[in-house]
Write an enzyme that holds these catalytic residues in place. Structure first.
Site, PDB file in Angstrom:
ATOM      1  N   LYS A 109       0.714  -0.929   0.365  1.00 17.59           N
ATOM      2  CA  LYS A 109       0.294   0.181   0.168  1.00 17.59           C
ATOM      3  C   LYS A 109       1.308   1.171  -0.009  1.00 17.59           C
ATOM      4  CE  LYS A 109      -1.509   1.509   3.574  1.00 17.59           C
ATOM      5  NZ  LYS A 109      -1.426   2.998   4.389  1.00 17.59           N
ATOM      6  N   ASN A 110       2.237   1.548   0.694  1.00 17.96           N
ATOM      7  CA  ASN A 110       2.764   2.182   1.323  1.00 17.96           C
ATOM      8  C   ASN A 110       3.611   2.446  -0.300  1.00 17.96           C
ATOM      9  OD1 ASN A 110       1.191   2.961   3.561  1.00 17.96           O
ATOM     10  ND2 ASN A 110       2.830   1.736   4.576  1.00 17.96           N
ATOM     11  N   CYS A 148      -4.661  11.731  11.949  1.00 16.20           N
ATOM     12  CA  CYS A 148      -5.132  10.945  12.147  1.00 16.20           C
ATOM     13  C   CYS A 148      -5.239  10.494  14.131  1.00 16.20           C
ATOM     14  CB  CYS A 148      -4.678   9.824  11.463  1.00 16.20           C
ATOM     15  SG  CYS A 148      -2.857   9.759  12.139  1.00 16.20           S
ATOM     16  N   ARG A 197       0.136  14.264  12.789  1.00 15.66           N
ATOM     17  CA  ARG A 197       0.640  14.211  11.540  1.00 15.66           C
ATOM     18  C   ARG A 197       0.864  15.491  11.044  1.00 15.66           C
ATOM     19  NH1 ARG A 197      -0.898   9.054  10.407  1.00 15.66           N
ATOM     20  NH2 ARG A 197       0.534   8.803   8.462  1.00 15.66           N
ATOM     21  N   ASP A 257       4.836   0.401  11.748  1.00 12.91           N
ATOM     22  CA  ASP A 257       4.185   0.092  11.433  1.00 12.91           C
ATOM     23  C   ASP A 257       3.676  -1.643  11.414  1.00 12.91           C
ATOM     24  OD1 ASP A 257       3.699   1.389   8.061  1.00 12.91           O
ATOM     25  OD2 ASP A 257       3.263   1.949   9.940  1.00 12.91           O
ATOM     26  N   ARG A 294      -8.791  -0.499   5.006  1.00 13.60           N
ATOM     27  CA  ARG A 294      -7.364   0.135   4.296  1.00 13.60           C
ATOM     28  C   ARG A 294      -6.024  -0.281   3.483  1.00 13.60           C
ATOM     29  NH1 ARG A 294      -5.439   5.262   7.750  1.00 13.60           N
ATOM     30  NH2 ARG A 294      -4.142   4.907   5.833  1.00 13.60           N
TER      31      ARG A 294
HETATM   32  C1  EPZ Z   1       4.363   6.915   6.184  1.00 11.74           C
HETATM   33  O1  EPZ Z   1       3.339   7.556   6.412  1.00 11.74           O
HETATM   34  C2  EPZ Z   1       3.478   5.438   5.505  1.00 11.74           C
HETATM   35  N1  EPZ Z   1       2.531   6.031   5.263  1.00 11.74           N
HETATM   36  C3  EPZ Z   1       2.981   5.454   7.834  1.00 11.74           C
HETATM   37  O2  EPZ Z   1       2.308   3.983   7.131  1.00 11.74           O
HETATM   38  C4  EPZ Z   1       4.601   4.964   8.321  1.00 11.74           C
HETATM   39  O3  EPZ Z   1       4.073   4.495   9.402  1.00 11.74           O
HETATM   40  C5  EPZ Z   1       5.472   6.398   8.269  1.00 11.74           C
HETATM   41  O4  EPZ Z   1       5.917   6.754   6.583  1.00 11.74           O
HETATM   42  C6  EPZ Z   1       6.792   5.976   9.034  1.00 11.74           C
HETATM   43  O5  EPZ Z   1       7.099   4.604   8.286  1.00 11.74           O
HETATM   44  C7  EPZ Z   1       3.197   5.546   3.385  1.00 11.74           C
HETATM   45  O6  EPZ Z   1       3.478   5.906   3.225  1.00 11.74           O
HETATM   46  C8  EPZ Z   1       1.030   6.423   3.237  1.00 11.74           C
HETATM   47  P1  EPZ Z   1       7.155   9.901   8.380  1.00 11.74           P
HETATM   48  P2  EPZ Z   1       4.139   9.566   6.514  1.00 11.74           P
HETATM   49  O7  EPZ Z   1       6.398  11.415   7.420  1.00 11.74           O
HETATM   50  O8  EPZ Z   1       4.976   9.674   5.395  1.00 11.74           O
HETATM   51  C9  EPZ Z   1       6.593  13.466  11.765  1.00 11.74           C
HETATM   52  C10 EPZ Z   1       0.736   2.650   7.274  1.00 11.74           C
HETATM   53  O9  EPZ Z   1       0.390   2.008   8.886  1.00 11.74           O
HETATM   54  N2  EPZ Z   1       6.595  14.574  10.373  1.00 11.74           N
HETATM   55  O10 EPZ Z   1       8.045   9.066   8.152  1.00 11.74           O
HETATM   56  O11 EPZ Z   1       2.837  10.173   7.123  1.00 11.74           O
HETATM   57  C11 EPZ Z   1       4.748  12.530  11.573  1.00 11.74           C
HETATM   58  O12 EPZ Z   1       4.724  13.245  12.701  1.00 11.74           O
HETATM   59  C12 EPZ Z   1       1.326   3.585   7.408  1.00 11.74           C
HETATM   60  O13 EPZ Z   1       0.779   1.629   6.816  1.00 11.74           O
HETATM   61  C13 EPZ Z   1       6.473  16.101  11.006  1.00 11.74           C
HETATM   62  O14 EPZ Z   1       6.684  15.835  12.138  1.00 11.74           O
HETATM   63  O15 EPZ Z   1       4.919   9.288   7.784  1.00 11.74           O
HETATM   64  C14 EPZ Z   1       5.362  11.398  12.687  1.00 11.74           C
HETATM   65  O16 EPZ Z   1       5.863  11.160  14.057  1.00 11.74           O
HETATM   66  C15 EPZ Z   1       0.995   4.731   9.250  1.00 11.74           C
HETATM   67  N3  EPZ Z   1       6.274  16.578  10.104  1.00 11.74           N
HETATM   68  C16 EPZ Z   1       6.706  10.997  11.880  1.00 11.74           C
HETATM   69  O17 EPZ Z   1       7.233  12.084  11.401  1.00 11.74           O
HETATM   70  C17 EPZ Z   1       6.445  16.546   9.102  1.00 11.74           C
HETATM   71  O18 EPZ Z   1       6.425  16.883   7.510  1.00 11.74           O
HETATM   72  C18 EPZ Z   1       7.136   9.961  10.702  1.00 11.74           C
HETATM   73  O19 EPZ Z   1       6.392  10.868   9.345  1.00 11.74           O
HETATM   74  C19 EPZ Z   1       6.402  15.155   8.119  1.00 11.74           C
HETATM   75  C20 EPZ Z   1       6.332  14.062   9.262  1.00 11.74           C
END
Ligand code: EPZ
Length: 419
Positions: A22-23, A116, A121, A306, A398
């Site tokens: 999915k990701n 969420c 996020r 995850d 999802r």
């Molecule tokens: C991706 O989310 C995945 N989703 C998530 O999978 C996964 O848990 C995550 O990466 C970490 O590996 C998809 O790919 C669709 P991040 P993403 O940006 O991109 C903070 C699942 O269950 N952050 O690496 O949103 C954020 O708040 C989902 O399949 C900021 O502070 O993850 C979080 O604490 C859940 N500012 C951390 O970084 C930003 O601008 C990681 O977020 C962006 C992120």
């Protein structure tokens, strides 16, 4: 509303092909927006998030066709640049369209993606990087308006945190930009490599994907290709936790061991035997489940956040006490209260969960509040005494393609019922 009904204490065994990731499918669908012509993505999982992404592409003027696990995206027509609120709200990861829409049209308006169950996020890292590429961002009444009058320009970007989504959005914005973009402290997740592999096949010039420095040299045009989405490493981890908790043995066809290097040793410490081959993974648990001293979730190649929830479910029946530390999301323990309702002994203190193994879990009525937390409840239900009813199936759908079929094919007693 639909529910899963699981009758526990069934040992899982057999062979199953893992679904597409999915990701990876989501950023790849976003990337298709940048390609003039017909992109064909194979091994796309049939998930609500993927269908939502197709609706966004359709709204932007693309022609999207889903046939089985193949999604075809024709992006010839002039591309719209606004994603309406109702579509943005359908899935949080629609922010992945921001970079591609800007790359295609030079402007974009979309509503702020909501937080969420996992936390706020934020998207500050995405916006900071895009500003460096010449984008002007204004936010009014929850709507984001991004314009880039002179067209996107390459920039030197250093991420304060290796955000997966921010890395993907920057790559999507940079592939057709003028000049070269360098991303420092980039996310190294396998999904980033999958995105770069696809874009390079289309004619992009991306180097270093999968390392902490990614260099993207802007090109004028991308040509359509057929591409196969990588296997879903989180689904592999979910099936591993199902084998671990039920004392079963499962062969996962299509699993890529290199994508879950940090997970395998944890399951071996839990008492599982794991054998990996080029195109499959075999896991069996013939010894009693053992606690694991400490599991800390980290950016790749560390233990994936995850996989935290379903691993916790398995550890809830392990002999001894395990510690889990969730360092990626501030609120990723919503499944704990539901596991406790099933008899688990888990205490959360801030980002740390202390899991004291119990002898038995009991079937109960539980509620999923996020995707992987819901999967963890299903995993716990497989080993629980009696029947478990899981609500909140929309979250599980999802990320898991017909989870009831996947688990039933391995011997579980699972059915989906509608209210
Ligand atoms: C991706 O989310 C995945 N989703 C998530 O999978 C996964 O848990 C995550 O990466 C970490 O590996 C998809 O790919 C669709 P991040 P993403 O940006 O991109 C903070 C699942 O269950 N952050 O690496 O949103 C954020 O708040 C989902 O399949 C900021 O502070 O993850 C979080 O604490 C859940 N500012 C951390 O970084 C930003 O601008 C990681 O977020 C962006 C992120």
């Amino acid at each position: 509303m639909q529910r899963l009904i699981i009758e526990g204490e069934k040992r899982l065994s057999g062979e199953i092909k893992v679904q597409g990731a999915k990701n990876s499918a989501l950023p790849l669908l976003s990337a298709a927006l940048l390609v003039q012509g017909e992109t064909v993505l194979h091994n796309c999982p049939r998930l609500s998030d993927v269908f939502a992404a197709c609706r966004i592409l359709g709204h932007l003027g693309c022609e999207c066709r889903v046939s089985g696990n193949t999604v075809t995206v024709r992006a010839d027509a002039p591309c719209g640049c606004c994603v309406p609120d109702e579509l943005m709200r359908e899935m949080r990861s629609s922010i992945a369209f921001l970079g591609a829409i800007l790359g295609r049209t030079g402007e974009c308006c979309l509503s702020f993606p909501g937080g969420c169950a996992l936390g706020a996020r934020p998207i500050d890292l995405h916006l900071e990087a895009l500003r460096k590429m010449g984008v002007t961002v204004t936010e009014k009444h929850g709507m984001l308006r991004c314009v880039c009058p002179g067209g996107l320009k390459g920039a030197q970007i250093h991420l304060s945190f290796p955000s997966v989504g921010a890395t993907e959005n920057i790559i999507l914005a940079a592939v057709l930009a003028k000049g070269t973009t360098v991303i420092g402290n980039a996310a190294k997740e396998p999904e980033i490599k999958d995105l770069a592999r696809f874009l390079n096949l289309c004619g992009a010039r991306i180097q270093g994907a999968g390392t902490d420095t990614v260099v993207i040299e802007g090109v004028d045009k991308l040509s359509p290709v057929e591409y196969t989405v990588m296997p879903d490493r989180v689904c592999v981890c979910t099936l591993m936790s199902a084998a671990a908790i039920t004392g079963g043995e499962i062969t996962v066809r299509g699993a890529a061991a290199e994508d879950i290097e940090a997970v395998i040793p944890v399951y071996e410490q839990m008492g599982c035997s794991v054998y990996t081959y080029s195109d499959r993974l075999f896991i069996s648990r013939t010894r009693p489940l053992r606690a694991v001293d400490r599991v800390v979730t980290l950016p790749y190649p560390g233990f994936p956040t995850d996989a935290q929830a379903m691993t916790m479910a398995a550890l809830s029946l392990a002999k001894g006490t395990s510690i889990m530390v969730e360092t990626i999301f501030e609120n990723r323990y919503r499944h704990v209260s539901e596991l406790v309702r099933m008899g688990a002994d888990i205490r959360v203190e801030g980002r740390t969960a202390v899991i004291k193994g119990v002898d038995r879990l009991y079937g109960a009525r539980v509620e999923a509040t996020d995707l992987r937390g819901g999967a963890a409840l299903a995993v716990a239900a497989l080993a629980a005494e009696g029947v478990t009813e899981i609500r909140g199936l929309r979250y599980i759908d999802r990320g898991y393609e017909k989870i009831e079929d996947q688990l039933s094919s391995l011997g579980a007693s699972v059915r989906r019922v509608s209210e």
